[in-house]
Design a protein around this motif. Structure first.
Motif, PDB file in Angstrom:
ATOM      1  N   ASN A 150       0.834  -1.199   0.000  1.00 46.50           N
ATOM      2  CA  ASN A 150       0.000   0.000   0.000  1.00 46.50           C
ATOM      3  C   ASN A 150       0.874   1.256   0.000  1.00 46.50           C
ATOM      4  OD1 ASN A 150      -2.399  -1.476   0.140  1.00 46.50           O
ATOM      5  ND2 ASN A 150      -2.325  -1.564   2.368  1.00 46.50           N
ATOM      6  N   CYS A 210      -6.182   0.439  -2.897  1.00 47.23           N
ATOM      7  CA  CYS A 210      -6.046  -0.187  -1.564  1.00 47.23           C
ATOM      8  C   CYS A 210      -7.313  -0.950  -1.207  1.00 47.23           C
ATOM      9  CB  CYS A 210      -5.764   0.880  -0.514  1.00 47.23           C
ATOM     10  SG  CYS A 210      -4.096   1.547  -0.553  1.00 47.23           S
ATOM     11  N   ARG A 213      -7.293  -4.171  -3.096  1.00 44.97           N
ATOM     12  CA  ARG A 213      -6.392  -5.142  -2.455  1.00 44.97           C
ATOM     13  C   ARG A 213      -7.095  -5.803  -1.271  1.00 44.97           C
ATOM     14  NH1 ARG A 213      -2.840  -0.764  -2.800  1.00 44.97           N
ATOM     15  NH2 ARG A 213      -1.401  -0.933  -4.574  1.00 44.97           N
ATOM     16  N   CYS A 229      -5.617  -3.157   4.562  1.00 42.51           N
ATOM     17  CA  CYS A 229      -5.803  -2.482   3.266  1.00 42.51           C
ATOM     18  C   CYS A 229      -6.999  -1.536   3.320  1.00 42.51           C
ATOM     19  CB  CYS A 229      -5.996  -3.521   2.161  1.00 42.51           C
ATOM     20  SG  CYS A 229      -4.504  -4.447   1.740  1.00 42.51           S
TER      21      CYS A 229
END
Length: 691
Positions: A150, A210, A213, A229
């Protein structure tokens, strides 16, 4: 007239615009550019050809947008394809891929992004390509595009970017705003240097990636990584509500973590394109308030109430479905099921198929035993929305309510298979095993729910209750302590911990827990009738501690609050018997048998109470009753005593033949509704051993 050419992707310091004699047609111009080894070119707006192309591009973009607004995707694709051929522009390629994504053509969308080589050059295109893979359940491929790291360098903390709210004073240089009852000011400071170097749009797409993810990790059952995340997504862009919603909806954080996380967010990063600087401040405070309404209702109910009042009065959101749902959730935690049901019903009257409302709505219907409403509702959902897990959840809850456990289990299982991360279905599935006394299977199902939903205390609570049923006090104590660590303001957790102490003969600790549960229930404004069982448990603890006056008063309070149960009358009779008030004990035990004529404990205690009354009557004064030694009165009492003894013996024999096996215990499994909690606490019963 000369035309001016601008060379693309080259600095003006090195290559200055130059003039060229008039060229009669476009073919000559293209050939000339080939000679210069140029592959891309643009005309200065003053050129005739450039003006015509610019007008055509504008015309096609308006046409494409109009088709999108009408959801005419074939038209949008047709026009977008021509526009892309004309411009060869990255944005037009991205928009065409977006249209294909909207129609479910994920592979074609990926094709456009790959052919233009946009994935490696543009964050928005990288996001869209990864989203295409996720829609095709190709989570590893999506992670390969997104990467596993991230961009934490884009995170700004609240402590660095915003000072705490302070009361406005006369020397304030910044605008003030109204929040609740007080006036506060927000000191807006510059963001980090790294963030300043990033384009605002790119930052939003980095936050969105993010979130993707986190989605991939959640689908791969890596919930710890998914949670991080999601948190990073909201930290980078506080307006990334999708990530915030996943954290709240899947209860990935405990109530304490949720409130700490909210305070760490940089709401000052919110900006409004307005000349008035206070607009951005107000937008930041508004966002924080609507996020506050999504947090756990077990903690800080006062702050939640203040936020909802401000949103209702200042922003006209009193009838907003999300706000009403938050209020209903708070009422449900307070065991005020009728009021909560009224709010959810009002939402569904205006928005019948708002599926976010149904888990709570169904829970209230189950708690209030609304069988007919559940029947009609489940049929409607199954007929009109068979692809929604909520439809089969409703069917399962209906069967659970009418005590058809096998059928309920089948439909809870179906709902969980449609959405493996649907918490209510998992909890309902486990409840069906608990209802049938299949404790091992119930423990397995509750354990799965605890793994999937790490922030809620309910699976841990139910695991503790199941081990309590199995008399595994050590395990029960561990699970309940875990639940208490996650949520310290649920009276049901405190009640069950008190039950464990009670069965471990730690009577003082048990009484403290029961008192604490009642105090917390009063603090959160919970319905007192929901905690009658807890008060009865407190009476049993007092009785075994030989605090007989306190125990008697506690049982009387239980009866005053509506706990007219045979077990409560039996407990009251036992206390009176221990206090030597035999006649009053007989009256209480008769009331118990009036409610449950085959209650074995009340029948046995009645025989003892009659014998005690007989001995006291013959020898002299009976405590609490004026006794007159009159031969006729004595003979009449003996006859009455003989009749009552005979009735008691008959009832005992009937009870032994007809009753199911019973005994003291912590109370049965939760009869609550999936992803929620049951309304009644466990209540210990009087047994011969206790006496």
């Amino acid at each position: 007239m000369d035309r001016v050419l601008l060379l693309p992707n080259l600095t003006r310091a090195r290559y200055r615009p130059f003039t060229h004699p008039p060229i009669n047609n476009t073919g000559e111009l293209v050939e000339h550019l080939k000679c210069l080894s140029l592959t891309k070119f643009d005309f200065h707006p003053t050129g005739t050809y450039a003006n015509k192309q610019f007008a055509m591009e504008k015309f096609l973009r308006v046409w494409r947008q109009d088709a999108l607004n009408k959801h005419q995707y074939d038209s949008a694709i047709f026009i977008g394809d021509k526009l892309l051929a004309l411009t060869n522009n990255d944005k037009d390629a991205f928009w065409l891929a977006q249209v294909h994504f909207s129609t479910g053509n994920y592979t074609r969308a990926q094709g456009f992004l790959s052919r233009q080589d946009l994935i490696s050059r543009n964050p928005s295109c990288k996001y869209l390509a990864a989203h295409c893979f996720i829609k095709q359940s190709k989570f590893d491929e999506a992670l390969a595009i997104l990467g596993e790291k991230n961009p934490t360098h884009l995170i700004t903390s609240s402590s660095n970017s915003r000072r705490k709210l302070q009361h406005a004073d006369g020397n304030s240089k910044n605008g003030s705003m109204r929040a609740g009852k007080g006036v506060y000011k927000l000191d807006r400071v510059d963001k980090s240097e790294e963030r300043e170097r990033e384009d605002a749009t790119n930052i939003k797409f980095e936050a969105a990636m993010c979130f993707l993810r986190g989605t991939c990790y959640a689908k791969l059952n890596a919930f710890d990584r998914a949670k991080e995340c999601y948190k990073d997504a909201v930290r980078i862009d506080v307006q990334c509500f999708e990530a915030f919603d996943q954290l709240m909806k899947n209860t990935l954080m405990s109530p304490d973590e949720e409130w700490a996380f909210l305070e760490s967010l940089d709401f000052d990063s919110i900006t409004v394109a307005d000349e008035n600087p206070s607009s951005s401040q107000e937008a930041a405070e508004f966002t924080k308030m609507i996020y506050t309404t999504r947090l756990s209702k077990y903690k800080n109910p006062a702050l939640f109430t203040a936020a909802t009042e401000t949103l209702s009065t200042h922003y006209n959101l009193a009838e907003n479905p999300d706000l009403l749902l938050s209020k209903a959730e708070l009422l449900f935690t307070q065991c005020r099921f009728s009021e909560a049901l009224g709010l959810t019903t009002s939402i569904l009257e205006s928005d019948k198929y708002n599926f976010s409302i149904y888990p709570l709505h169904l829970a209230c219907l189950h708690e209030l035993n609304q069988k007919n409403t559940l029947f009609l509702l489940s049929h409607d959902l199954a007929d009109n929305h068979p692809d929604e897990p909520c439809a089969w959840l409703a069917v399962g809850i209906y069967y659970l309510t009418i005590n058809k456990i096998a059928e309920a289990r089948r439909f809870f299982s179906k709902a969980s298979m449609m959405d493996p991360h649907f918490g209510p279905a998992w909890i309902g599935f486990a409840h069906t095993f608990a209802a049938e006394g299949e404790h091992d299977q119930a423990i397995s199902a509750y354990s799965t729910a605890a793994r999937l939903f790490q922030g809620t205390h309910l699976p841990q609570l139910f695991l503790g209750m199941q081990n309590l049923q199995l008399n595994n006090m050590t395990l029960a104590d561990e699970y309940l302590k875990t639940a208490y660590g996650l949520c310290r303001t649920d009276p049901l957790v405190l009640n069950e911990m008190g039950v464990v102490f009670y069965h471990q003969d730690h009577l003082k600790e048990a009484a403290d827990m029961f008192n604490q549960a009642l105090r917390v229930a009063d603090e959160i404004d919970s319905d007192p009738s929901a905690w009658i069982a807890t008060r009865a448990n407190l009476g049993h603890a007092y009785r075994r501690m030989d605090m007989l006056p306190e125990a008697l008063e506690t049982f009387k309070e239980v009866l005053r609050q509506g706990g007219r149960d045979a077990g409560v009358f039996s407990a009251k009779g036992l206390v009176l018997l221990q206090m030597g008030k035999g006649f009053e004990a007989v009256v209480a035990l008769h009331e118990a048998l009036a409610l449950n004529p085959q209650d074995p404990i009340a029948t046995d205690l009645l025989g003892k109470a009659l014998e005690s009354s007989s001995r006291v009557g013959i020898t002299g004064a009976m405590p609490g009753v004026g006794w007159v030694e009159d031969p006729e009165e004595e003979e009449r009492f003996e006859k009455l005593l003989t009749v009552r003894k005979r009735d008691a013996v008959r009832k005992v024999e009937q009870g032994r033949r007809g009753r199911a096996s019973g005994g003291s215990g912590s109370g049965g499994p939760s009869t609550g509704v999936p992803d929620r909690r049951r309304s009644e606490a466990s209540m210990m019963e009087v047994s011969d051993e206790d006496g």
